[in-house]
Design an enzyme around this catalytic site. Structure first.
Site, mmCIF file in Angstrom:
data_model
loop_
_atom_site.group_PDB
_atom_site.id
_atom_site.type_symbol
_atom_site.label_atom_id
_atom_site.label_comp_id
_atom_site.label_asym_id
_atom_site.label_seq_id
_atom_site.Cartn_x
_atom_site.Cartn_y
_atom_site.Cartn_z
ATOM 1 N N GLU A 84 -2.342 -0.592 -6.768
ATOM 2 C CA GLU A 84 -3.802 -0.725 -6.781
ATOM 3 C C GLU A 84 -4.187 -1.666 -7.928
ATOM 4 O OE1 GLU A 84 -7.284 -0.953 -5.883
ATOM 5 O OE2 GLU A 84 -6.396 0.656 -4.670
ATOM 6 N N ASP A 104 -0.954 -7.128 -7.624
ATOM 7 C CA ASP A 104 -1.041 -7.593 -6.255
ATOM 8 C C ASP A 104 0.182 -7.054 -5.512
ATOM 9 O OD1 ASP A 104 -0.737 -9.129 -3.910
ATOM 10 O OD2 ASP A 104 -1.680 -10.873 -4.806
ATOM 11 N N ASP A 143 -9.333 -4.122 2.433
ATOM 12 C CA ASP A 143 -10.535 -4.961 2.504
ATOM 13 C C ASP A 143 -10.515 -5.707 3.827
ATOM 14 O OD1 ASP A 143 -11.964 -4.509 0.127
ATOM 15 O OD2 ASP A 143 -10.523 -5.693 -1.012
ATOM 16 N N ASP A 195 -11.191 1.044 9.727
ATOM 17 C CA ASP A 195 -12.380 1.336 10.520
ATOM 18 C C ASP A 195 -13.059 0.044 10.967
ATOM 19 O OD1 ASP A 195 -13.389 0.442 8.132
ATOM 20 O OD2 ASP A 195 -14.679 2.169 7.759
ATOM 21 N N GLU A 209 -13.279 6.897 3.897
ATOM 22 C CA GLU A 209 -13.320 7.229 5.323
ATOM 23 C C GLU A 209 -14.457 8.200 5.631
ATOM 24 O OE1 GLU A 209 -10.408 8.691 8.957
ATOM 25 O OE2 GLU A 209 -9.816 9.062 6.884
#
Length: 228
Positions: free
Chosen positions: A88, A115, A138, A174, A210
């Site tokens: 992260e 990264d 993202d 999503d 979520e």
């Protein structure tokens, strides 16, 4: 072993947005007190063996972009026989998860603030992970930003380098356009087989991200590809 990524610094578009936010006192204290134990540094030119990092031979999941760690922490607690390497870049999120690891007494989680592509390309020895997860990356929904999506041909090259036959890559998003993009990227690569779509694994507990999507009727979908 030669890595697939080209040389030079910042040689591919970032797959995340720069957004740091303010650290809470708890997060700042966790970074100061627990990073040395649960954080992995990435010195230039150094490649890490997963078995060496964890001090044992065990199956290992690499989660790229763990956010506030809901899945990472829940799985580490319920699967003590498996190791978890979480990646992260968001510093408050890293501080939050460090605090949770220490408070819950977990010993099978390590964190990398970097990264994820760079980690896999430059700093991780092959053969140490058997599962890679990308949960709600993202989406970069604009067509002009598509090259910034984490699921890209370079990622597949790195997955092929690190995953053994039978190893898996799990994606949840999503954003329908992201799922379609991922399917198109994987479709042209004979090294991976699409094993499941829409099959939510029991280990994927809902994250705060979520839950916000579900409140506005925006559900997530899961994909799983297996390395041939």
């Amino acid at each position: 072993m030669e890595r697939p990524g080209p040389g030079g610094r910042d040689r591919w578009p970032r797959s995340y947005r720069r957004r740091q936010g303010n650290l809470t006192r708890r997060q700042r204290r966790a970074l100061a007190e627990h990073w040395e134990r649960f954080g992995v540094e990435l010195p230039f030119g150094v490649r890490h063996s997963v078995a060496h990092l964890f001090g044992r031979q065990a199956p290992c999941t690499l989660e790229l972009g763990f956010g506030f760690g809901e899945v990472l922490l829940a799985r580490a607690a319920s699967e003590p026989e498996r190791d978890f390497l979480g990646v992260e870049v968001h510093k408050p999120a890293v501080g939050h998860v460090l605090a949770e690891i220490a408070e819950r007494g977990l010993t099978n989680v390590l964190l990398v603030r970097a990264d994820g592509l760079r980690l896999m390309n430059e700093h991780l020895e092959p053969g140490g992970v058997d599962q890679v997860c990308v949960l709600h990356p993202d989406p970069f929904p604009r067509p002009t930003e598509a090259d910034k999506r984490l699921v890209r041909p370079l990622l597949l090259e790195l997955l092929a380098l690190h995953l053994p036959a039978g190893g898996s890559f799990h994606l949840a998003t999503d954003a329908p356009e992201y799922g379609a993009h991922a399917e198109a990227v994987f479709a042209g690569d004979a090294r991976f087989a699409l094993e499941a779509v829409g099959e939510r694994p029991a280990w994927r507990v809902p994250s705060r991200y979520e839950r916000k999507g579900l409140e506005v009727d925006n559900p997530s979908v899961d994909w799983r590809w297996v390395r041939r």
